[in-house]
Write an enzyme that holds these catalytic residues in place. Sequence first.
Site, PDB file in Angstrom:
ATOM      1  N   ASN A   9     -56.521  -9.648 -58.165  1.00 30.90           N
ATOM      2  CA  ASN A   9     -55.744  -8.426 -57.958  1.00 30.90           C
ATOM      3  C   ASN A   9     -55.192  -8.043 -59.333  1.00 30.90           C
ATOM      4  O   ASN A   9     -54.200  -8.605 -59.794  1.00 30.90           O
ATOM      5  CB  ASN A   9     -54.614  -8.711 -56.962  1.00 30.90           C
ATOM      6  CG  ASN A   9     -53.638  -7.552 -56.859  1.00 30.90           C
ATOM      7  OD1 ASN A   9     -53.910  -6.442 -57.321  1.00 30.90           O
ATOM      8  ND2 ASN A   9     -52.479  -7.813 -56.255  1.00 30.90           N
ATOM      9  N   LYS A  11     -53.816  -5.399 -60.397  1.00 29.20           N
ATOM     10  CA  LYS A  11     -52.597  -4.560 -60.378  1.00 29.20           C
ATOM     11  C   LYS A  11     -52.723  -3.391 -61.349  1.00 29.20           C
ATOM     12  O   LYS A  11     -53.833  -2.936 -61.623  1.00 29.20           O
ATOM     13  CB  LYS A  11     -51.355  -5.422 -60.625  1.00 29.20           C
ATOM     14  CG  LYS A  11     -51.328  -6.630 -59.686  1.00 29.20           C
ATOM     15  CD  LYS A  11     -50.014  -7.350 -59.624  1.00 29.20           C
ATOM     16  CE  LYS A  11     -50.155  -8.558 -58.701  1.00 29.20           C
ATOM     17  NZ  LYS A  11     -48.933  -9.302 -58.508  1.00 29.20           N
ATOM     18  N   HIS A  94     -49.809  -5.442 -49.680  1.00 30.67           N
ATOM     19  CA  HIS A  94     -49.287  -6.338 -50.720  1.00 30.67           C
ATOM     20  C   HIS A  94     -47.757  -6.249 -50.745  1.00 30.67           C
ATOM     21  O   HIS A  94     -47.186  -5.176 -50.542  1.00 30.67           O
ATOM     22  CB  HIS A  94     -49.866  -5.959 -52.090  1.00 30.67           C
ATOM     23  CG  HIS A  94     -49.595  -6.999 -53.115  1.00 30.67           C
ATOM     24  ND1 HIS A  94     -48.388  -7.072 -53.784  1.00 30.67           N
ATOM     25  CD2 HIS A  94     -50.343  -8.037 -53.572  1.00 30.67           C
ATOM     26  CE1 HIS A  94     -48.423  -8.114 -54.600  1.00 30.67           C
ATOM     27  NE2 HIS A  94     -49.592  -8.712 -54.495  1.00 30.67           N
ATOM     28  N   GLU A  96     -45.715  -6.120 -53.061  1.00 31.56           N
ATOM     29  CA  GLU A  96     -45.156  -5.137 -54.011  1.00 31.56           C
ATOM     30  C   GLU A  96     -45.128  -3.752 -53.380  1.00 31.56           C
ATOM     31  O   GLU A  96     -44.212  -2.967 -53.615  1.00 31.56           O
ATOM     32  CB  GLU A  96     -45.979  -5.158 -55.316  1.00 31.56           C
ATOM     33  CG  GLU A  96     -45.652  -6.400 -56.140  1.00 31.56           C
ATOM     34  CD  GLU A  96     -46.763  -6.846 -57.079  1.00 31.56           C
ATOM     35  OE1 GLU A  96     -47.718  -6.087 -57.297  1.00 31.56           O
ATOM     36  OE2 GLU A  96     -46.673  -7.992 -57.564  1.00 31.56           O
ATOM     37  N   GLU A 166     -49.291 -14.832 -48.909  1.00 35.66           N
ATOM     38  CA  GLU A 166     -48.643 -14.727 -50.217  1.00 35.66           C
ATOM     39  C   GLU A 166     -47.123 -14.748 -50.042  1.00 35.66           C
ATOM     40  O   GLU A 166     -46.508 -13.694 -49.829  1.00 35.66           O
ATOM     41  CB  GLU A 166     -49.046 -13.413 -50.899  1.00 35.66           C
ATOM     42  CG  GLU A 166     -50.509 -13.296 -51.193  1.00 35.66           C
ATOM     43  CD  GLU A 166     -50.764 -12.412 -52.420  1.00 35.66           C
ATOM     44  OE1 GLU A 166     -51.546 -12.826 -53.277  1.00 35.66           O
ATOM     45  OE2 GLU A 166     -50.173 -11.322 -52.528  1.00 35.66           O
ATOM     46  N   GLY A 172     -46.042 -13.900 -58.988  1.00 37.04           N
ATOM     47  CA  GLY A 172     -45.667 -13.590 -60.368  1.00 37.04           C
ATOM     48  C   GLY A 172     -44.451 -14.349 -60.864  1.00 37.04           C
ATOM     49  O   GLY A 172     -43.867 -14.012 -61.886  1.00 37.04           O
ATOM     50  N   SER A 212     -48.977 -17.165 -57.980  1.00 34.34           N
ATOM     51  CA  SER A 212     -48.943 -18.007 -59.177  1.00 34.34           C
ATOM     52  C   SER A 212     -50.039 -19.070 -59.225  1.00 34.34           C
ATOM     53  O   SER A 212     -49.808 -20.179 -59.721  1.00 34.34           O
ATOM     54  CB  SER A 212     -47.555 -18.641 -59.344  1.00 34.34           C
ATOM     55  OG  SER A 212     -46.567 -17.636 -59.460  1.00 34.34           O
ATOM     56  N   GLY A 233     -53.333 -12.937 -59.095  1.00 35.16           N
ATOM     57  CA  GLY A 233     -52.797 -11.793 -59.840  1.00 35.16           C
ATOM     58  C   GLY A 233     -52.962 -11.970 -61.336  1.00 35.16           C
ATOM     59  O   GLY A 233     -54.032 -11.740 -61.911  1.00 35.16           O
ATOM     60  N   GLY A 234     -51.896 -12.411 -61.992  1.00 32.41           N
ATOM     61  CA  GLY A 234     -51.826 -12.499 -63.446  1.00 32.41           C
ATOM     62  C   GLY A 234     -53.054 -13.108 -64.118  1.00 32.41           C
ATOM     63  O   GLY A 234     -53.605 -12.536 -65.064  1.00 32.41           O
TER      64      GLY A 234
HETATM   65  P1  PGA Z   1     -49.780 -13.794 -59.150  1.00 30.11           P
HETATM   66  O1  PGA Z   1     -50.005 -12.568 -58.123  1.00 30.11           O
HETATM   67  O2  PGA Z   1     -51.041 -14.633 -59.098  1.00 30.11           O
HETATM   68  O3  PGA Z   1     -49.563 -13.148 -60.485  1.00 30.11           O
HETATM   69  O4  PGA Z   1     -48.591 -14.539 -58.656  1.00 30.11           O
HETATM   70  C1  PGA Z   1     -50.640 -12.751 -56.891  1.00 30.11           C
HETATM   71  C2  PGA Z   1     -50.703 -11.435 -56.169  1.00 30.11           C
HETATM   72  O5  PGA Z   1     -49.800 -10.608 -56.356  1.00 30.11           O
HETATM   73  O6  PGA Z   1     -51.639 -11.176 -55.390  1.00 30.11           O
END
Ligand code: PGA
Length: 256
Positions: A9, A11, A94, A96, A166, A172, A212, A233-234
């Site tokens: 992802n 973002k 998600h 967010e 999640e 994050g 994470s 994500g990251g």
């Molecule tokens: P992250 O994000 O791996 O940076 O924690 C996961 C996500 O938001 O799907």
Amino acid sequence: MLNKLVVGNQKMNLTANQTRKFLNSFVPLVDLVNCDVGICVPYTNINVCKKALKESKILYGAQNVSEFEKGAYTGEVNAQMLADVGCQLVIVGHSERRKMFSEQNSQINNKIKQNLKYNLTSILCIGESKRDRTAGQTDKVLCKQIDECLSGLYENELEKIVIAYEPVWAIGTGQTATAKQIEEAISIIKNEISRIYSKSIIDKVRILYGGSVKPENVREFVKIKNLDGFLVGGVSLDASAFSELIHLFVDGKGKK
Ligand code: PGA
């Protein structure tokens, strides 16, 4: 048995040109890996994926979709448009989006129904907040999200649903859920789906963990019962680290 699945992802980070560069490095690193791999990019970068992934089995898709079919919804992008540019995956719900754009389960349910009309696979994100967990509400929160987001779906449509567990507090933040917490969440999700539908459907719905995940910790998750993969994500912004994570997950080895 369904294939394992790892989805990035990305973002709101990369421009179209940066996505092109990312794919140039990433594709050769994972093209032969024995699991399904996908990336979800900003709308403006989807055509870059379409072109770069033409000869590849890597899946691509969007991070959101309109809950509406078509018409005067300025700024929205519908499921038909995503299917038209070759998307196979769409992330919905998600945390967010739930948090910053006040997205509700009923809207997420509409988005999933739009995706189904165009044969798109929805990656439905669910997860509890820190406060929910501390209050012992994880079970209740996950079941409510499942019930409301999947409301009105037929059992045969669940094959186009992937669930990403999640926990909001792990996204994050560098803080991951423990293997035990993930295993418990997976069993809550499976029980709820078999309560609503039937036991036989449960092995057709892949369940991912996200929050994470990185090459340094992915080994801790490999042995988790019934875990089908990750939403990343990251780390998915870095071709080398992301491919390393995938290889560590699939064959226990880092670099190809
Ligand atoms: P992250 O994000 O791996 O940076 O924690 C996961 C996500 O938001 O799907």
